[in-house]
Every structure is written in structure tokens, then in C-alpha cells.
Design an enzyme around this catalytic site. Structure first.
Site, PDB file in Angstrom:
ATOM      1  N   GLY A  20       0.857  -1.188   0.000  1.00 22.37           N
ATOM      2  CA  GLY A  20       0.000   0.000   0.000  1.00 22.37           C
ATOM      3  C   GLY A  20       0.885   1.227   0.000  1.00 22.37           C
ATOM      4  O   GLY A  20       2.023   1.174   0.473  1.00 22.37           O
ATOM      5  N   ARG A  21       0.395   2.318  -0.609  1.00 24.63           N
ATOM      6  CA  ARG A  21       1.171   3.558  -0.653  1.00 24.63           C
ATOM      7  C   ARG A  21       0.255   4.724  -0.310  1.00 24.63           C
ATOM      8  O   ARG A  21      -0.907   4.746  -0.715  1.00 24.63           O
ATOM      9  CB  ARG A  21       1.745   3.823  -2.079  1.00 24.63           C
ATOM     10  N   GLY A  86      -9.920  -5.011  -6.656  1.00 28.13           N
ATOM     11  CA  GLY A  86     -11.347  -5.275  -6.804  1.00 28.13           C
ATOM     12  C   GLY A  86     -11.811  -6.573  -6.156  1.00 28.13           C
ATOM     13  O   GLY A  86     -11.024  -7.299  -5.574  1.00 28.13           O
ATOM     14  N   HIS A 243     -11.715   1.438  -7.871  1.00 26.74           N
ATOM     15  CA  HIS A 243     -11.070   0.216  -8.341  1.00 26.74           C
ATOM     16  C   HIS A 243      -9.728   0.635  -8.915  1.00 26.74           C
ATOM     17  O   HIS A 243      -9.682   1.426  -9.861  1.00 26.74           O
ATOM     18  CB  HIS A 243     -11.913  -0.495  -9.397  1.00 26.74           C
ATOM     19  N   ASP A 244      -8.659   0.147  -8.370  1.00 27.77           N
ATOM     20  CA  ASP A 244      -7.321   0.660  -8.717  1.00 27.77           C
ATOM     21  C   ASP A 244      -7.090   0.708 -10.227  1.00 27.77           C
ATOM     22  O   ASP A 244      -6.544   1.673 -10.760  1.00 27.77           O
ATOM     23  CB  ASP A 244      -6.214  -0.133  -8.012  1.00 27.77           C
ATOM     24  N   THR A 245      -7.549  -0.319 -10.931  1.00 28.03           N
ATOM     25  CA  THR A 245      -7.331  -0.328 -12.381  1.00 28.03           C
ATOM     26  C   THR A 245      -8.036   0.834 -13.057  1.00 28.03           C
ATOM     27  O   THR A 245      -7.542   1.412 -14.028  1.00 28.03           O
ATOM     28  CB  THR A 245      -7.814  -1.665 -12.975  1.00 28.03           C
ATOM     29  N   THR A 266       0.603  -7.129  -9.868  1.00 28.11           N
ATOM     30  CA  THR A 266       0.301  -8.519  -9.492  1.00 28.11           C
ATOM     31  C   THR A 266      -0.533  -9.161 -10.595  1.00 28.11           C
ATOM     32  O   THR A 266      -0.319 -10.298 -10.987  1.00 28.11           O
ATOM     33  CB  THR A 266      -0.468  -8.530  -8.153  1.00 28.11           C
ATOM     34  N   ASN A 303      -8.587  -9.859 -17.295  1.00 27.03           N
ATOM     35  CA  ASN A 303      -7.543 -10.169 -16.307  1.00 27.03           C
ATOM     36  C   ASN A 303      -6.617 -11.238 -16.883  1.00 27.03           C
ATOM     37  O   ASN A 303      -7.097 -12.287 -17.337  1.00 27.03           O
ATOM     38  CB  ASN A 303      -8.166 -10.756 -15.037  1.00 27.03           C
ATOM     39  N   GLY A 413       3.632  -0.738 -11.684  1.00 28.53           N
ATOM     40  CA  GLY A 413       4.956  -1.255 -11.294  1.00 28.53           C
ATOM     41  C   GLY A 413       5.581  -2.150 -12.347  1.00 28.53           C
ATOM     42  O   GLY A 413       6.791  -2.124 -12.574  1.00 28.53           O
TER      43      GLY A 413
END
Ligand SMILES: C[C@H](O)[C@H](O)[C@@H](O)C(=O)CO
Length: 510
Positions: A20-21, A86, A243-245, A266, A303, A413
């Protein structure tokens, strides 16, 4: 950048499966700057009843990060927002208290549940309503696995991971739509919950929270947190692409529409941006997903297993006493010649934690190939297989989207992984632009700015990000024969069908 120039400052909480950041974002003069304030490890916690997330620990780390950001900022903070992975969720009781630590999506409690649900409700119906790819850990199947539990019986509200952590920061629980779309319980046509679908599966529809769009101001930060952090004036907590994406896609420095994005971490989330969902028979047959995007867009993506393969190999070798760091692993893979064994990176055996090198070797042997001879070769097999799967998935997405992507933007990343970026360019046979690395946090910050009218549009956000961060460009190799041979071998050893001769199937992913 002096405060006189600074237009706005935002705190972005960006939570991934591995870490986490908490970042401090400053938007000024048509540029955006990001400063990492606090980074912490994240990962599964095994309890007797399965794999869970330590959300109290995550919340504590967020508070630590907010305090540090408040100290570091050279002026008032205008907003705070949370994005996270998610599908996972927490359940709240009638007092609004958490009914236990959320399960981790890689837990085995959902084994076989998707198949059971699909015997009850045809895939066509679920896909027709939600447009979401079938994955065993989708929230709909996790809730089906949760049926009859004391927790679900006592539940009065469901909170996706980002919604839960935003709720703990501001006291308002709302279902942000991009995160809600990953549940496979959101109607992609109406933008409302597919309650009838939930009820048919035995999920209490009343737990589904009120929905908000990305860019909605939720409520001010809780006064005690603001006081403890010395935040005055008190910033708002804002719903962004939770949702991060979705947040990563916001800050893809692309122009026009003819681009594809690969949010690489990931997971590898490979897709294109649409104005409207596509829930056709072909989209379902390719198991493509129509996840919600910021500004009413649709993320038509898939995905792909991603760098989880490398992460789990590294963990296994560390358990065996050899701790390779990622750079060393990629140097070894880079030094391994092209053309080793190939696998389907989305083989179900690879989803759960465990001895990944052995599983990769087993898949090679099962398909009549010599297994990789060492760590470098194992990582090479993972990376080449990922790049081949990207091609298959992108060709299917282009076919359904009805247009070709002239460039692929790799963000996150994984965009630092030069070997994978070059392999992707070579096998996709088109340029790959890698960066920004912190695309998700940048999308988080810039959507807060959009919510407060500091910027006007997704296009302007992408201009600002493109002007603030350079990308590394990977051009495809001119030695087409070598990569066409590699891709053809990938299809033959995995049995995956190229776009041209693919026949519809009964739903779950090929
Ligand atoms: C379960 C995964 O986290 C999810 O499908 C993916 O979209 C994600 O959130 C990646 O961070």
C-alpha cells in the site's frame, strides 16, 4: 514547486495486493507531481477459516501516511481518496461495524461455487446484465460461498475494500461504481445494482449500498483524524476510480481512442476504453469484462495472471532458502535465450498461493515440453507466456471493440520490467510505451482534481500526466519470423484458439 504556484494538493491512498502507498500529489501549472510519503507491505493472513486481509492494519498504515503527508505538504490539503484492488469486500452490521476481516480473493472457499451458480443461472443471463468476466473469486461468487454464514445473516451493508477504508476516514458508506462493477452484481446498462440477480442467488440485496460515481465528494475527513494529523482546513474524502485499475486507466498518457492499456502489477489488466459496454455473445465467449471507468467510460479488458507468477516463484525460492531480488530474476530471465517452454498463464492451477515453479514445470511436462532448467528459465517462461497471452487477449478485444490499438501503454509497477515490455512489443508487433509507474495514484489524484473542477476532462488529465512523466518506448523487433513462430507454438502447446477460429463456449474462460 512553490505554494504560490500550487493549484491543489491531494492525498492518494493506493492499495495493491503486495503493498500500500500513501502519496502526496500536487497539481500546478499544467503539471502533476507525486511524492511517496508512506509505503507498507500488504498480503494475506491465514486464519483457521481461510485467507483474509488485515484491514485494521491497513487502516492504521493509512492514518500514519496521512499524518506524514500533512507534515510534508507545503500548504493545505484539498482532498483525500482511496483506491484498491477489486472483488473483495467487508460486511457491516446494523451499527455500521465490521463483521470480521474480509476474505482474500485467492482463498479456496469459492472453489466450485461459480459452476454451482451457473447451473442455477445461465452465464448468458449474468453476462447480459453485468457484462463482467467470469472469475471464481468475483464478489457474486464469494457471497454465494458466504451464504448461510453468521456474518452474512447479520450483515446490513457490503463495502468493497476501497469503500470500507473511505468509510472509516469520513463516516459515509457509498458504493463507488468502478469498484462496484468488479462485483458482477452491477447492471452495466442501468448503472444500478442487479438486485434481482442477487436475490436469485440468495444474496440479501438490501446489503448493497447506495451508489456514487467517481468524482463525488463523500464527506469531510473525520474531525478526530484531521485533528490528529494537524489538517486544517479539513479536507474532503472524495470517491474516485476506487477500483485501482480504473484509476490507472485515467492516467494513461494516451491521445485519441486507438490505444490499448496494460495495467501491470500482481495482475495484468489488458484492455481498451469504450464509450458503451459490449455484452455480445462473442464478448462473453472471449470472457471479456466491461468494468466501469471514470467519466462514464467502459474498461473493456481481461484479467491476465500477471506478475503474480514471478512474485510466487520468488516466495517459493525464498522458502527454499534462495532469496532472489526482482532485478536479479529479470537479469537471469533476460540472459535466458528465446524459445523455451510456454504455458497458459491463466491456468487455474496458478491462481492460489503455493509452489509456483513446480506448477509451471508440471504444466510444461503435461503439454509435452521440457520443463525450465533453472530460475532464470522459469521466469523467462512466465514472461514469454504472459506476452503471448497479451496478444491473444488484445486481438479478441480489438475484434469486439471493432478497432485496432496502434500503441499499447503499459502502466504500473510492471512497466519497469524491460524484458516483459520488449517481449510484449515483439509479440504484439506494435510499439509499447511504458510508464508512468505510479499511474494508479496519479489517476487517484487527478480524479480528485476533476471532482473539484481543477481540471476539466480525462483528455486534459492525460495531457498533464503525459507532460509530467516520460515514457520508455519499446519498438517491435523486425525479426517477425521468430516471434510469429513463438506465438504459433504458444497456441499449439496451450490449445488456446486464435481469434479467427474461436467458437462460442458455455461461459467460463478459455
Ligand atoms: C481480484 C483482482 O484484484 C481484480 O480482478 C483486479 O481487477 C484488480 O483489482 C487488480 O488490482
Amino acid at each position: 514547486m512553490s505554494s504560490a504556484q500550487a493549484l491543489a494538493r491531494y492525498i492518494a491512498v493506493d492499495l495493491g495486493a503486495e503493498s500500500g502507498r500513501v502519496q502526496l500529489g500536487t497539481v500546478a501549472g499544467g503539471r502533476v507531481k507525486l511524492e511517496e510519503i508512506h509505503r507498507f507491505a500488504n498480503g494475506p493472513v491465514r486464519l483457521p477459516n481461510g485467507l483474509h486481509w488485515d484491514v485494521l492494519g491497513i487502516h492504521r498504515e493509512i492514518l500514519t501516511g496521512i499524518k506524514a503527508a500533512a507534515r510534508r505538504a507545503d500548504g493545505p490539503i484539498d482532498g483525500i481518496a482511496v483506491d484498491a484492488w477489486g472483488c473483495d469486500y467487508g460486511l457491516l452490521d446494523r451499527d455500521g461495524d465490521l463483521l470480521g476481516n474480509p476474505f482474500h480473493y485467492r482463498d479456496h472457499r469459492t472453489d466450485g461455487v461459480m459452476e454451482q451458480v451457473l447451473e442455477q443461472i445461465p452465464a448468458e443471463e449474468i453476462y447480459g446484465a453485468t457484462g463482467i468476466q467470469f472469475m471464481p473469486f468475483n464478489t457474486i461468487f464469494q457471497l454465494a460461498a458466504h451464504k448461510g454464514s453468521a456474518q452474512l445473516d447479520a450483515a446490513r451493508a457490503l463495502a468493497t475494500i476501497p469503500d470500507l477504508l473511505a468509510y472509516w476516514l469520513c463516516g459515509r458508506l457509498a458504493g463507488e461504481r468502478t469498484a462496484a462493477s468488479t462485483t458482477q452484481l452491477l447492471d452495466v446498462h442501468t448503472g444500478d445494482w442487479a438486485r434481482e440477480l442477487a436475490v436469485r442467488i440468495g444474496i440479501p440485496a438490501q446489503i448493497l449500498p447506495p451508489l456514487v460515481d467517481a468524482g463525488t465528494v463523500l464527506a469531510p475527513l473525520r474531525p478526530e483524524i484531521a485533528a490528529e494529523s494537524g489538517l486544517d482546513p479539513v479536507p474532503d474524502v472524495i470517491a474516485i476510480g476506487a477500483h485501482d485499475t480504473a484509476s490507472a486507466v485515467v492516467s494513461v498518457p494516451a491521445r485519441g481512442k486507438d490505444f490499448a492499456y496494460l495495467s501491470s502489477g500482481t495482475w495484468s489488466l489488458l484492455g481498451m476504453e469504450l464509450d458503451e459496454p459490449v455484452t455480445s455473445e462473442e464478448a462473453r465467449a472471449y470472457n471479456l469484462t466491461n468494468e466501469g471507468g471514470v467519466d462514464g467510460t467502459i474498461r473493456l479488458l481481461r484479467n491476465v495472471m500477471g506478475l503474480w507468477l514471478v512474485q510466487e516463484c520468488r516466495r517459493q525460492w525464498a522458502r527454499e532458502g534462495v532469496d532472489h531480488d526482482y532485478d536479479a530474476l529479470h537479469r537471469m530471465a533476460q540472459a535466458t535465450p528465446l524459445g523455451g517452454p510456454l504455458i497458459d498463464p491463466d491456468a487455474p492451477e496458478l491462481l492460489h498461493p503455493g509452489d509456483m515453479p513446480a506448477r509451471i514445470a508440471e504444466l510444461c511436462i503435461r503439454s509435452g515440453q521440457e520443463p525450465p532448467k533453472d530460475a532464470g528459465a522459469t521466469i523467462r517462461t512466465a514472461l514469454e507466456s504472459l506476452a503471448c497471452k497479451y496478444r491473444l487477449v488484445l486481438e479478441r478485444i480489438e475484434r469486439v471493440a471493432g478497432r485496432r490499438a496502434e500503441v499499447v501503454h503499459v502502466v504500473g509497477g510492471g512497466s519497469r520490467n524491460a524484458t516483459l515490455c520488449q517481449l510484449a512489443a515483439d509479440i504484439l508487433d506494435r510499439p509499447v510505451h511504458a510508464g508512468p509507474i505510479e499511474a494508479t495514484a496519479l489517476g487517484n489524484v487527478m480524479t480528485q482534481a476533476l471532482a473539484q473542477g481543477k481540471v476539466d476532462s480525462l483528455a486534459e488529465i492525460r495531457e498533464i500526466v503525459g507532460a509530467s512523466f516520460s515514457s520508455d518506448v519499446y519498438e517491435p523487433s523486425t525479426d517477425r519470423a521468430a516471434y510469429e513462430e513463438l506465438y504459433a507454438r504458444f497456441l499449439s502447446v496451450t490449445g488456446l484458439a486464435p481469434v479467427a477460429d474461436f467458437a462460442p463456449t458455455q461461459g467460463t474462460n478459455p
